[in-house]
Write a protein that holds these residues in place. Structure first.
Motif, short mmCIF file in Angstrom:
data_model
loop_
_atom_site.label_atom_id
_atom_site.label_comp_id
_atom_site.label_asym_id
_atom_site.label_seq_id
_atom_site.Cartn_x
_atom_site.Cartn_y
_atom_site.Cartn_z
N ARG A 174 -9.88 2.27 -0.99
CA ARG A 174 -9.36 3.60 -0.63
C ARG A 174 -8.05 3.52 0.15
O ARG A 174 -7.37 4.53 0.31
CB ARG A 174 -10.39 4.37 0.21
N ASN A 175 -7.73 2.35 0.65
CA ASN A 175 -6.49 2.19 1.41
C ASN A 175 -5.31 2.63 0.54
O ASN A 175 -5.03 2.01 -0.49
CB ASN A 175 -6.33 0.73 1.82
N PRO A 176 -4.60 3.69 0.92
CA PRO A 176 -3.50 4.21 0.09
C PRO A 176 -2.44 3.17 -0.22
O PRO A 176 -1.83 3.21 -1.31
CB PRO A 176 -2.92 5.36 0.93
N GLU A 177 -2.21 2.23 0.68
CA GLU A 177 -1.18 1.20 0.46
C GLU A 177 -1.54 0.28 -0.69
O GLU A 177 -0.68 -0.41 -1.23
CB GLU A 177 -0.97 0.39 1.74
N LYS A 178 -2.82 0.25 -1.06
CA LYS A 178 -3.27 -0.64 -2.13
C LYS A 178 -3.46 0.08 -3.46
O LYS A 178 -3.98 -0.52 -4.41
CB LYS A 178 -4.58 -1.32 -1.72
N LEU A 179 -3.06 1.33 -3.54
CA LEU A 179 -3.29 2.10 -4.76
C LEU A 179 -2.01 2.35 -5.56
O LEU A 179 -1.97 3.22 -6.42
CB LEU A 179 -3.97 3.43 -4.41
N THR A 180 -0.97 1.61 -5.26
CA THR A 180 0.31 1.84 -5.92
C THR A 180 0.38 1.22 -7.32
O THR A 180 1.29 1.53 -8.08
CB THR A 180 1.47 1.28 -5.07
N ARG A 181 -0.58 0.33 -7.65
CA ARG A 181 -0.54 -0.36 -8.95
C ARG A 181 -1.67 0.06 -9.88
O ARG A 181 -2.01 -0.68 -10.80
CB ARG A 181 -0.63 -1.88 -8.72
N VAL A 182 -2.25 1.24 -9.65
CA VAL A 182 -3.37 1.66 -10.49
C VAL A 182 -3.00 2.81 -11.43
O VAL A 182 -3.86 3.34 -12.15
CB VAL A 182 -4.60 2.04 -9.64
N THR A 183 -1.73 3.21 -11.43
CA THR A 183 -1.30 4.29 -12.31
C THR A 183 -0.38 3.80 -13.43
O THR A 183 -0.15 4.53 -14.40
CB THR A 183 -0.58 5.39 -11.51
#
Length: 302
Positions: A285-294
């Motif tokens: 859920r850490n927003p910093e780790k969700l930049t490569r899922v789109t």
């Protein structure tokens, strides 16, 4: 080494680096579990590559892998200390992967969240040796040059790391059909909040690891057991007023769900299946780790 200044040589250096960039990123990510750190390693590799005397480089691919390994090893020693101070559970940064990654069983296994966490338990040198030998099939002599050890020492390290990983290696016993069915049941249960449907798809000893990075709500320690996980989910979803929707996706070559709350991406749940039931949940859920899922990240072993 001397910096490449001749235009033709500089272009050759650039073309070679671009040709192997996906491989170098994969090596760095396998060692670090972080796309952001892997990109930094690639930048450092590039700066050293353009200063190399290419006329003295016999195997350019091997040379680039060697530079990348050294830079990743240096960074791994630094980030390990940083991760010890991380708030709650630390999970690898999930990557939306291309279909060919999931089709490559060897690559998909090595990139899975479960395996990446096993690699986290190795020392930096053990991890480098294991990744280069077992995942990328690099020869012992080349690994020795990359990690600054003798070939004999590298063989011993490889043997020790392999035994450590094999003892903890997650089993892959669910068929593709069983996996799709279990993921669909899990998705439906999360969206409806049906506790019995959740219990039906979770193995009794299932483990949930959640990573909020101190920014989003997450369990600070692993939650073990289907009933405890259902209670944890019920408590969290009760506080959410907007609709929860889940979209099937593939991260790190394995099945996952992209969780949206009120239409906004809230996190990604990577899932481990055994015997047609879910045995592992990895909720980032850490927003910093969700930049490569789109958008897809191309990865390769060669």
């Amino acid at each position: 080494m001397s910096e490449t200044t001749d235009p033709a040589t500089a272009q050759t250096a650039t073309d070679t680096f671009v040709a192997h960039r996906n491989l170098l990123f994969t090596v760095a990510y396998e060692m670090l579990g972080s796309a952001a750190d892997a990109e930094d390693v690639l930048q450092e590799t590039w700066l050293r590559w353009v200063r190399a005397d290419l006329g003295q480089v016999r195997d350019q691919r091997a040379y680039l892998v060697r530079i990348t390994t050294r830079q990743a090893l240096n960074r791994l020693r630094t980030v390990k200390r940083r991760r010890e101070a991380y708030v709650g559970q630390w999970l690898p940064e999930p990557l939306l992967t291309t279909p060919d990654v999931a089709e490559n069983v060897e690559l998909a296994e090595s990139m899975s969240m479960a395996m990446m966490l096993v690699l986290e338990s190795l020392t930096p040198t053990e991890r480098a040796v294991f990744v280069l030998r077992e995942v990328f099939e690099v020869e012992y002599d080349e690994i020795a040059e990359a990690v600054g050890k003798t070939p004999a020492a590298v063989r011993q390290i490889a043997h020790r790391a392999r035994a450590h990983v094999d003892a903890r290696r997650p089993r892959r016993t669910a068929s593709a059909k069983e996996t799709r069915a279990a993921l669909e049941s899990f998705r439906r249960a999360l969206e409806t909040g049906n506790p019995q449907e959740l219990l039906d798809v979770l193995a009794p000893d299932v483990v949930l690891l959640s990573d909020g990075g101190g920014v989003k709500r997450a369990a600070l320690r692993p939650i073990v057991g289907a009933e405890k996980i259902v209670r944890f989910y019920a408590g969290g979803s009760a506080k959410v007023e907007a609709a929860i929707t889940c979209e099937p996706t593939v991260v790190n070559g394995s099945p996952a769900l992209a969780v949206h709350v009120g239409g906004e991406l809230d996190g990604v749940i990577a899932v481990r299946f055994e015997d047609a039931r879910i045995t592992g949940l990895y909720f980032v859920r850490n927003p910093e780790k969700l930049t490569r899922v789109t958008s897809e990240t191309p990865l390769t072993l060669r």
